[in-house]
Design a protein around this motif. Structure first.
Motif, PDB file in Angstrom:
ATOM      1  N   THR A 245      42.232  40.667  39.925  1.00  0.00           N
ATOM      2  CA  THR A 245      43.276  40.218  40.714  1.00  0.00           C
ATOM      3  C   THR A 245      43.011  38.907  41.389  1.00  0.00           C
ATOM      4  OG1 THR A 245      43.770  42.432  41.351  1.00  0.00           O
ATOM      5  CG2 THR A 245      44.312  40.922  43.051  1.00  0.00           C
ATOM      6  N   VAL A 246      43.789  38.073  41.515  1.00  0.00           N
ATOM      7  CA  VAL A 246      43.558  36.656  42.064  1.00  0.00           C
ATOM      8  C   VAL A 246      44.006  36.632  43.376  1.00  0.00           C
ATOM      9  CG1 VAL A 246      44.041  34.288  42.251  1.00  0.00           C
ATOM     10  CG2 VAL A 246      43.363  35.519  40.112  1.00  0.00           C
ATOM     11  N   ASP A 247      43.340  36.537  44.575  1.00  0.00           N
ATOM     12  CA  ASP A 247      43.581  36.491  45.757  1.00  0.00           C
ATOM     13  C   ASP A 247      43.289  35.203  46.476  1.00  0.00           C
ATOM     14  OD1 ASP A 247      44.445  38.100  48.134  1.00  0.00           O
ATOM     15  OD2 ASP A 247      42.632  37.884  49.078  1.00  0.00           O
ATOM     16  N   VAL A 248      44.320  34.684  47.153  1.00  0.00           N
ATOM     17  CA  VAL A 248      44.345  33.226  47.776  1.00  0.00           C
ATOM     18  C   VAL A 248      44.938  33.363  49.198  1.00  0.00           C
ATOM     19  CG1 VAL A 248      44.721  30.818  47.787  1.00  0.00           C
ATOM     20  CG2 VAL A 248      44.330  32.135  45.583  1.00  0.00           C
TER      21      VAL A 248
ATOM     22  N   LEU B 144      47.635  38.286  42.941  1.00  0.00           N
ATOM     23  CA  LEU B 144      48.583  38.438  41.674  1.00  0.00           C
ATOM     24  C   LEU B 144      47.622  39.234  40.679  1.00  0.00           C
ATOM     25  CD1 LEU B 144      49.288  35.170  42.510  1.00  0.00           C
ATOM     26  CD2 LEU B 144      50.862  35.631  40.773  1.00  0.00           C
ATOM     27  N   SER B 145      48.114  40.029  40.124  1.00  0.00           N
ATOM     28  CA  SER B 145      46.954  40.589  39.011  1.00  0.00           C
ATOM     29  C   SER B 145      47.284  41.059  37.695  1.00  0.00           C
ATOM     30  CB  SER B 145      46.935  42.398  39.554  1.00  0.00           C
ATOM     31  OG  SER B 145      46.522  42.190  40.921  1.00  0.00           O
TER      32      SER B 145
ATOM     33  N   ARG C  91      39.916  33.892  45.018  1.00  0.00           N
ATOM     34  CA  ARG C  91      38.894  35.043  44.653  1.00  0.00           C
ATOM     35  C   ARG C  91      39.148  35.864  43.387  1.00  0.00           C
ATOM     36  NH1 ARG C  91      38.316  33.635  49.987  1.00  0.00           N
ATOM     37  NH2 ARG C  91      36.268  33.527  50.743  1.00  0.00           N
ATOM     38  N   LEU C  92      38.442  36.071  42.535  1.00  0.00           N
ATOM     39  CA  LEU C  92      38.712  36.816  41.546  1.00  0.00           C
ATOM     40  C   LEU C  92      38.358  38.457  41.652  1.00  0.00           C
ATOM     41  CD1 LEU C  92      40.237  37.188  38.816  1.00  0.00           C
ATOM     42  CD2 LEU C  92      37.879  36.559  37.759  1.00  0.00           C
ATOM     43  N   TYR C  93      38.882  39.402  41.702  1.00  0.00           N
ATOM     44  CA  TYR C  93      38.418  40.893  41.841  1.00  0.00           C
ATOM     45  C   TYR C  93      38.788  41.373  40.431  1.00  0.00           C
ATOM     46  CZ  TYR C  93      38.642  40.026  46.843  1.00  0.00           C
ATOM     47  OH  TYR C  93      38.460  39.565  48.276  1.00  0.00           O
ATOM     48  N   ARG C  94      37.569  42.180  40.139  1.00  0.00           N
ATOM     49  CA  ARG C  94      37.600  43.237  38.956  1.00  0.00           C
ATOM     50  C   ARG C  94      37.612  44.509  39.275  1.00  0.00           C
ATOM     51  NH1 ARG C  94      34.180  45.600  35.195  1.00  0.00           N
ATOM     52  NH2 ARG C  94      34.612  45.064  33.151  1.00  0.00           N
ATOM     53  N   ASP C  95      38.756  45.245  39.069  1.00  0.00           N
ATOM     54  CA  ASP C  95      38.782  46.604  39.454  1.00  0.00           C
ATOM     55  C   ASP C  95      38.730  46.852  41.099  1.00  0.00           C
ATOM     56  OD1 ASP C  95      39.798  47.630  37.234  1.00  0.00           O
ATOM     57  OD2 ASP C  95      37.920  48.362  36.382  1.00  0.00           O
ATOM     58  N   GLY C  96      39.259  45.661  41.892  1.00  0.00           N
ATOM     59  CA  GLY C  96      38.995  46.045  43.154  1.00  0.00           C
ATOM     60  C   GLY C  96      37.734  45.416  43.843  1.00  0.00           C
TER      61      GLY C  96
ATOM     62  N   LEU D  75      34.912  42.220  44.415  1.00  0.00           N
ATOM     63  CA  LEU D  75      34.949  40.716  44.159  1.00  0.00           C
ATOM     64  C   LEU D  75      34.029  40.232  42.923  1.00  0.00           C
ATOM     65  CD1 LEU D  75      35.892  38.046  45.375  1.00  0.00           C
ATOM     66  CD2 LEU D  75      33.953  38.066  47.113  1.00  0.00           C
ATOM     67  N   ASP D  76      34.501  39.673  42.048  1.00  0.00           N
ATOM     68  CA  ASP D  76      33.772  39.313  41.071  1.00  0.00           C
ATOM     69  C   ASP D  76      33.264  37.696  40.937  1.00  0.00           C
ATOM     70  OD1 ASP D  76      32.778  39.895  38.280  1.00  0.00           O
ATOM     71  OD2 ASP D  76      34.014  38.378  37.789  1.00  0.00           O
ATOM     72  N   ALA D  77      34.220  37.113  41.670  1.00  0.00           N
ATOM     73  CA  ALA D  77      33.954  35.522  41.482  1.00  0.00           C
ATOM     74  C   ALA D  77      34.874  34.619  42.500  1.00  0.00           C
ATOM     75  CB  ALA D  77      34.314  34.660  39.969  1.00  0.00           C
ATOM     76  N   VAL D  78      34.140  33.634  42.686  1.00  0.00           N
ATOM     77  CA  VAL D  78      35.007  32.739  44.287  1.00  0.00           C
ATOM     78  C   VAL D  78      34.697  31.300  43.564  1.00  0.00           C
ATOM     79  CG1 VAL D  78      35.275  32.035  46.719  1.00  0.00           C
ATOM     80  CG2 VAL D  78      34.358  34.401  45.875  1.00  0.00           C
ATOM     81  N   SER D  79      36.145  30.615  43.875  1.00  0.00           N
ATOM     82  CA  SER D  79      36.042  29.191  43.580  1.00  0.00           C
ATOM     83  C   SER D  79      36.899  28.353  44.421  1.00  0.00           C
ATOM     84  CB  SER D  79      36.777  28.971  42.291  1.00  0.00           C
ATOM     85  OG  SER D  79      36.672  27.691  41.848  1.00  0.00           O
ATOM     86  N   ARG D  80      36.765  26.985  44.663  1.00  0.00           N
ATOM     87  CA  ARG D  80      37.691  26.198  45.429  1.00  0.00           C
ATOM     88  C   ARG D  80      38.900  25.808  44.469  1.00  0.00           C
ATOM     89  NH1 ARG D  80      36.200  21.724  46.285  1.00  0.00           N
ATOM     90  NH2 ARG D  80      34.066  21.834  45.591  1.00  0.00           N
ATOM     91  N   LEU D  81      39.920  25.398  44.868  1.00  0.00           N
ATOM     92  CA  LEU D  81      41.076  25.226  43.994  1.00  0.00           C
ATOM     93  C   LEU D  81      40.972  23.825  43.636  1.00  0.00           C
ATOM     94  CD1 LEU D  81      44.231  26.991  45.699  1.00  0.00           C
ATOM     95  CD2 LEU D  81      42.802  27.854  43.849  1.00  0.00           C
ATOM     96  N   PRO D  82      41.378  23.355  42.197  1.00  0.00           N
ATOM     97  CA  PRO D  82      42.078  24.313  41.274  1.00  0.00           C
ATOM     98  C   PRO D  82      40.726  25.151  40.793  1.00  0.00           C
ATOM     99  CG  PRO D  82      41.714  22.171  40.501  1.00  0.00           C
ATOM    100  CD  PRO D  82      41.528  21.947  41.969  1.00  0.00           C
ATOM    101  N   ALA D  83      40.883  26.380  40.148  1.00  0.00           N
ATOM    102  CA  ALA D  83      39.911  27.382  40.004  1.00  0.00           C
ATOM    103  C   ALA D  83      40.402  27.561  38.188  1.00  0.00           C
ATOM    104  CB  ALA D  83      40.012  28.671  40.479  1.00  0.00           C
ATOM    105  N   ARG D  84      39.111  28.027  37.714  1.00  0.00           N
ATOM    106  CA  ARG D  84      39.376  28.326  36.179  1.00  0.00           C
ATOM    107  C   ARG D  84      38.156  29.533  36.069  1.00  0.00           C
ATOM    108  NH1 ARG D  84      40.317  25.927  30.745  1.00  0.00           N
ATOM    109  NH2 ARG D  84      38.877  26.689  29.348  1.00  0.00           N
ATOM    110  N   PHE D  85      38.806  30.902  35.930  1.00  0.00           N
ATOM    111  CA  PHE D  85      37.915  32.031  35.969  1.00  0.00           C
ATOM    112  C   PHE D  85      37.613  32.301  34.281  1.00  0.00           C
ATOM    113  CE2 PHE D  85      39.554  32.379  40.121  1.00  0.00           C
ATOM    114  CZ  PHE D  85      38.302  32.236  41.079  1.00  0.00           C
ATOM    115  N   SER D  86      36.805  32.522  33.967  1.00  0.00           N
ATOM    116  CA  SER D  86      36.581  33.104  32.603  1.00  0.00           C
ATOM    117  C   SER D  86      36.529  34.628  32.702  1.00  0.00           C
ATOM    118  CB  SER D  86      34.918  32.958  31.964  1.00  0.00           C
ATOM    119  OG  SER D  86      34.861  31.425  31.757  1.00  0.00           O
TER     120      SER D  86
END
Length: 220
Positions: free
Chosen positions: A55-58, A40-41, A72-77, A79-90
């Motif tokens: 973009t959030v990719d799971v 989702l983006s 995984r959070l992608y910024r303009d394609g 990879l910017d950050a990674v987290s186990r669920l539940p996740a909270r990305f600033s």
């Protein structure tokens, strides 16, 4: 300027799970990943006003190395950050919350610093994207399918809970102190399997609309 709302303990713990990404590119979405991958983006303006695509990719089946489900959070394609669920990305102007369940994502929302929420837009090839397109093109049929899937899950809970109580009540310490409960309805194995598959299908449909809950986990 709008003041930030205080973060809860759960939010602080979720933020501690976030790790920096390595900049690798976002892999293309393949057709065979329709039920195993959520993507989702959302476009968010940065400090200069330029629209940045987050973009959030799971992968719902978990990572191949350890089996953990991560967002995984992608910024303009990239990879910017990674987290186990539940996740909270600033992200600029707020944060993105991602939560999963037994059949898919239960939440993937951008929450602004003011508290406003909006769901990220699913990839059109994903299960969530295809379900959203079906809802746009066939509103009446979509509503009927949603009602039917919820009814199936509720019926599944009505069948599963008595069987669970039956099993638990026959554990010796519980049976000796409380007594036993015997569920009279005994379904043949083939029928029980068919019911389970139907409930799972209904739960997957609900998850594609971000409507799954603990009821779906209990029903199956």
């Amino acid at each position: 300027m709008t003041a930030r709302r205080p973060r809860s303990l759960r939010a602080r713990l979720a933020e501690r799970r976030v790790r920096a990404g390595d900049g690798r590119p976002l892999a293309p979405f393949r057709w065979w990943q329709v039920f195993s991958r959520s993507q989702l983006s959302l476009r968010i303006p940065d400090a200069t006003g330029r629209a940045v695509v987050y973009t959030v990719d799971v992968h719902q089946l978990g990572d191949s190395d350890d089996g953990d489900v991560r967002a995984r959070l992608y910024r303009d394609g990239s990879l910017d950050a990674v987290s186990r669920l539940p996740a909270r990305f600033s992200v600029p102007g707020g944060h993105i919350e991602v939560a999963g369940g037994g059949y898919g994502l239960r939440r993937c929302h951008f929450v602004s610093d003011a508290g406003d929420e909006r769901q990220l837009v699913p990839h059109p090839r994903s299960a969530e994207g295809r379900r959203a397109a079906f809802d746009r093109d066939h509103r009446g049929a979509s509503r009927l399918v949603g009602i039917l899937s919820t009814a199936i899950v509720v019926a599944g809970v009505c069948l599963a809970v008595p069987q669970l109580i039956d099993t638990v009540s026959h554990i010796p310490p519980i049976a000796e102190n409380i007594g036993t409960f015997t569920w009279l309805l005994r379904l043949p194995p083939a029928v029980n399997l068919a019911v389970t598959l139907i409930v799972v299908a209904a739960s997957i449909e609900r998850a594609s609309r971000f409507r799954s809950s603990w009821l779906d986990d209990l029903a199956s």
